[in-house]
Design an enzyme around this catalytic site. Structure first.
Site, mmCIF file in Angstrom:
data_model
loop_
_atom_site.group_PDB
_atom_site.id
_atom_site.type_symbol
_atom_site.label_atom_id
_atom_site.label_comp_id
_atom_site.label_asym_id
_atom_site.label_seq_id
_atom_site.Cartn_x
_atom_site.Cartn_y
_atom_site.Cartn_z
ATOM 1 C CB CYS A 184 -0.997 -0.241 1.217
ATOM 2 S SG CYS A 184 -1.860 1.611 1.417
ATOM 3 C CB CYS A 210 0.497 1.465 4.343
ATOM 4 S SG CYS A 210 -1.242 1.093 4.185
#
Length: 242
Positions: A9, A12
Site C-alpha cells: 500500500c 501505508c
C-alpha cells in the site's frame, strides 16, 4: 492507537515515518499510550474483526471501546487527538460490530479462509504454472462438490431431528375385510341403479308426445277423397312403460 497496513500500500508506506515519530513522542511525553501496527496480509483474522476495508485504517482503543480515527494523519493532529481527548467526540463502534464480539469472531474466520484460498490460488499459478482460468475452474468444481456435500449433510440432519410422519397402519381381521368389501360392492351397485333410473327419466322427458288412435282415425276421415287410398291407420307409438 492501532494502524492496519499492507506492504504493497503506497499510502501505508508514506504513513510509516509519521507513525514511528508519533510512537516516540508519546513515549517521551509519558502519555501512557502505546502504538501498534498490524499487517493485514499476515493477520487477516484481526483485520476481519475490525472490518478493515481501506488502508491505512487507524483505531483508538480504550477501556474496551473501539473508535476509528478519521482525522488528519500528521503527528500533531494524532497527538492532539489523545492529549485533548478529542476521541470522546467520536462515537464508539456499536456492540454488535465490536471486534471482541462473537459475530465478528466468525467474520474473522471468513477472512482467514479467504486469505488461505488466495494463497492456494497463487500457489497453483506460480508453483504449478496453471493459467488463471484453470485455477478458477478448480475452485468452481470444488465449490460445487462442497455445496452438494453440505446440502446432503443438512438434509440428513433435518431428517434426523424432524423425521417425516408415516401414516398409521390399521390391522383388521379377514372377516372384517370381507364385510368392508361386500359393503363397497353394494354401494357401487346401488350407484349404478340410481344412474340407470335417472337416465330413463331423462329419456322419457325428452321423447315426443304420443297421439291416440282416435286422433288418427279422425285425421283419416277428414282427409276425404284424397285419403281414400289410405287403408291403414298410423299406429300409436308404443310407450316405454308398455
Amino acid at each position: 492507537m492501532v494502524e492496519f497496513y499492507a506492504p504493497w500500500c503506497p499510502a501505508c508506506n508514506a504513513l510509516a515515518p509519521t507513525w514511528s515519530d508519533l510512537s516516540k513522542r508519546m513515549r517521551r511525553k509519558q502519555l501512557g499510550v502505546r502504538t501498534g501496527a498490524v499487517d493485514v496480509t499476515k493477520s487477516p483474522g484481526l483485520s476481519g474483526r475490525f472490518v478493515v476495508t481501506a488502508l491505512p485504517t487507524i483505531y483508538h482503543v480504550k477501556d474496551g471501546e473501539f473508535r476509528q480515527y478519521k482525522g488528519p494523519r500528521d503527528v500533531d493532529s494524532m497527538l492532539g487527538y489523545i492529549e485533548e481527548q478529542r476521541w470522546k467526540q467520536t462515537d464508539p463502534v456499536p456492540g454488535w460490530k465490536a471486534p471482541n464480539s462473537l459475530q465478528m469472531s466468525l467474520v474473522a474466520e471468513f477472512f482467514k479462509l479467504s486469505q488461505a484460498l488466495r494463497n492456494v490460488h497463487n500457489m497453483l499459478m506460480e508453483t504449478y504454472g496453471l493459467p488463471t482460468w484453470g485455477s478458477y475452474l478448480i475452485f468452481a468444481v470444488g465449490t460445487i462438490f462442497l455445496g452438494a456435500l453440505l446440502g446432503l449433510l443438512l438434509v440428513c440432519i433435518i431428517d434426523f431431528l424432524y423425521p417425516p410422519r408415516r401414516p398409521d397402519k390399521v390391522f383388521v381381521s379377514q372377516a372384517e375385510a370381507d364385510k368392508l368389501l361386500e359393503k363397497k360392492e353394494e354401494e357401487l351397485i346401488n350407484d349404478d341403479i340410481v344412474d340407470d333410473a335417472e337416465k330413463d327419466s331423462d329419456e322419457e322427458k325428452n321423447s315426443p308426445p304420443d297421439t291416440s288412435e282416435d286422433d288418427d282415425e279422425k285425421q283419416v276421415s277428414e282427409g276425404g277423397g284424397d285419403n281414400e287410398r289410405a287403408t291403414e291407420v298410423r299406429k300409436r307409438r308404443p310407450r316405454k312403460a308398455d
